[in-house]
Design an enzyme around this catalytic site. Sequence first.
Site, short mmCIF file in Angstrom:
data_model
loop_
_atom_site.label_atom_id
_atom_site.label_comp_id
_atom_site.label_asym_id
_atom_site.label_seq_id
_atom_site.Cartn_x
_atom_site.Cartn_y
_atom_site.Cartn_z
N TYR A 149 8.95 0.01 2.32
CA TYR A 149 8.38 -0.77 3.29
C TYR A 149 6.84 -0.30 3.34
O TYR A 149 6.96 0.70 3.55
CB TYR A 149 8.70 -1.08 4.95
N CYS A 150 6.26 -0.66 2.36
CA CYS A 150 4.51 -0.57 2.40
C CYS A 150 3.89 -1.11 3.68
O CYS A 150 3.79 -2.74 3.60
CB CYS A 150 4.38 -1.49 1.23
N ILE A 151 3.33 -0.45 4.13
CA ILE A 151 2.92 -0.92 4.95
C ILE A 151 1.86 -0.09 5.66
O ILE A 151 0.77 0.77 5.42
CB ILE A 151 3.47 -0.41 6.27
#
Length: 145
Positions: free
Chosen positions: A115-117
């Site tokens: 999950y690249c947030i």
Amino acid sequence: MESKEELRQRIGDLAFEVTQHAATERAFTGQYDDFFEKGIYVDVVSGEVLFSSLDKFNSGCGWPAFSRPIHHRMVTNHHDSSHGMRRVEVKSREAGSHLGHVFNDGPREAGGLRYCINSAALKFIPYDQMEQEGYAEWLGIFDKS
């Protein structure tokens, strides 16, 4: 109900553009990219719980990376074909805030997801402040580690 302008003033221009218009902060500029303190990450708009420091890892991508949300029901996934790419956009369930994207290149031992947030979409709540900030019900997740 908070107006869009009131929201912009409360969270700032960058957080507003990221969460409301799916903008992306520049890589390696967010405050949580290289940040590994114990605690939880909540939606900067709504305060809903999203991620835990237990699932955060250094992916080298320039944005905070998590192997999973704190609970699978906390985020929603959406097809994203913007900018000529095929990706899966991640939004917060309650507020519908754009958070970032999820990819299938995360740590295999943790499920294989990354999950690249955007840091601008998050607010960090340190472990020792979780109770006073109203997140006491989530303290137990740290007992399992």
